[in-house]
Design an enzyme around this catalytic site. Structure first.
Site, short mmCIF file in Angstrom:
data_model
loop_
_atom_site.label_atom_id
_atom_site.label_comp_id
_atom_site.label_asym_id
_atom_site.label_seq_id
_atom_site.Cartn_x
_atom_site.Cartn_y
_atom_site.Cartn_z
N GLU A 94 -85.56 67.97 51.68
CA GLU A 94 -86.41 67.51 51.05
C GLU A 94 -86.02 66.31 49.94
OE1 GLU A 94 -90.79 68.89 49.08
OE2 GLU A 94 -89.56 70.30 49.85
N LYS A 108 -93.95 70.87 53.97
CA LYS A 108 -95.48 72.29 53.93
C LYS A 108 -94.91 72.15 55.55
CE LYS A 108 -95.40 73.78 50.50
NZ LYS A 108 -93.90 73.83 49.84
#
Length: 392
Positions: free
Chosen positions: A195, A211
């Site tokens: 990320e 997510k």
């Protein structure tokens, strides 16, 4: 420090040696860092602790520290190697500096154990974890938050861990696009992060929150079904959209008017062990603001806190059993011209050379739709890739 920066390993930077450094543990760390960057106008590599939040808001971090992390640590390297495709660019403080001599010096002084084993133990029991999820869902029912990232951690004695071998295995087996290997203030950081927290390129700033995670299968047909399952998951899409809205709000504080946009929403990317749902939110930065304004308004990243962010961080402090430190903070670099790129420190192992302690935290997003057992299994999945490196 080694950093992959992008969707493939074609973008890599390697910072060696320490020419200048700045470390802080108190108020106005960001102001001090901005002044330091203005003074040196050079490459600077380092890390922001999750607990820097306490300087940005009226918050505290009172849970036990497994490793003593400074809130911020940055250094100007003696030499920098930057890989762009098949080309390596070299920058050195001393024009007569020999890269080979420093690499040789590092290799000769960093003696590592021949074995590579460790027994990790959870800092809280499964029952304690499930109880915390129940309490968090009570907060959601009351309207205090509508999403929260809850984390647990594993620790181990690190005396038999060979960090260099471990990172080689980590890159081979997990290969996160924002992987990093660093030795900062006596702590090794071995990260397979998938990320990006925040990147500035000229006047464009963007974040890529994650997510939604599902394990991959070696069976190609089953693997495609799992990917489709994640793409259609109402729970995971709702989690992702909530954080996208939070990031949009964060970026609005630093953006030129009407420039915040969602460039990519809930796209599923495939990594060696997992599929993950990723979005991208971008803006044009207000030229009247400085680099630390971007950090100040966006840190910590919404994917590792929750929404609303401040209340989520208060509940995180109440429920978690350890002080996060650098975990869910951010590691990266500033360029001389003022651009920067920072990851999210997840899927990361921390090894403290002073206390001989290894720390492996993991977490996940909790919403009203969360199933406690499934959330617990997801934390096991997220930690397995690193824990398995040390198993027979």
């Amino acid at each position: 420090m080694w950093l992959d920066s992008g969707e493939s390993s074609s973008k890599t930077v390697l910072a060696l040696g320490k020419h200048k450094e700045i470390k802080a543990r108190g108020n106005e760390d960001l102001k001090l860092l901005q002044a330091w960057l203005n003074e040196h106008k050079d490459w600077a590599f380092g890390v922001f602790s999750y607990d820097l939040k306490n300087q940005l808001e009226e918050l505290s971090s009172d849970n036990p520290s497994i490793i003593d992390f400074p809130d911020m640590y940055f250094f100007v390297p003696e030499v920098l190697l930057e890989k762009d495709g098949n080309t390596w660019n070299i920058y050195a403080q001393d024009s007569k500096f020999q890269v080979e001599s420093l690499v040789s010096k590092i290799s000769n002084t960093k003696r590592m154990p021949a074995s590579n084993q460790a027994e990790f133990e959870a800092l809280e029991s499964k029952e304690e974890y499930l109880n915390s999820i129940s309490k968090i869902k009570d907060h959601i029912q009351l309207g205090d938050v509508y999403e929260l990232n809850y984390c647990q951690a594993y620790s181990a004695n690190s005396e038999s861990i060979n960090v260099f071998e471990s990172f080689d295995l980590l890159r081979e087996n997990i290969a996160g696009p924002f992987s990093s290997f660093a030795f900062l203030d006596g702590v090794y950081v071995l990260s397979s992060s998938p990320e990006r927290f925040l990147k500035k390129d000229a006047d464009r700033v963007f974040s890529e929150p994650i997510k939604g995670t599902i394990a991959r299968s070696p069976d190609l047909k089953v693997d495609e079904q799992l990917k489709a399952q994640l793409e259609s998951s109402l729970k995971d899409r709702s989690e992702n959209v909530m954080i996208v809205d939070l990031v949009r709000n964060d970026l609005s504080h630093i953006a030129q008017k009407a420039t915040v946009e969602v460039e990519e929403l809930c796209k599923v990317y495939s990594f060696p062990k997992v599929h993950q749902m990723i979005s991208r939110v971008a803006c044009k930065m207000n030229p009247e603001l400085d680099l630390m304004d971007a950090i100040r308004y966006c840190f910590p990243m919404g994917s590792m806190t929750g929404a609303p962010k401040i209340r989520a961080m208060e509940i995180i402090e109440e429920r978690e059993s350890f002080k996060r430190g650098w975990f869910s903070g951010s590691l990266g670099y500033f360029r001389p011209e003022g651009d920067f790129d920072f990851n999210v420190l997840i899927r990361t192992l921390f090894v403290d050379t002073k206390t001989k302690t290894a720390l492996l935290p993991v977490g996940g997003a909790i919403t009203i739709l969360s199933d406690s057992e499934s959330e617990y299994e997801e934390t096991l999945l997220k930690s397995k890739g690193i824990r398995s490196l040390f198993e027979d």
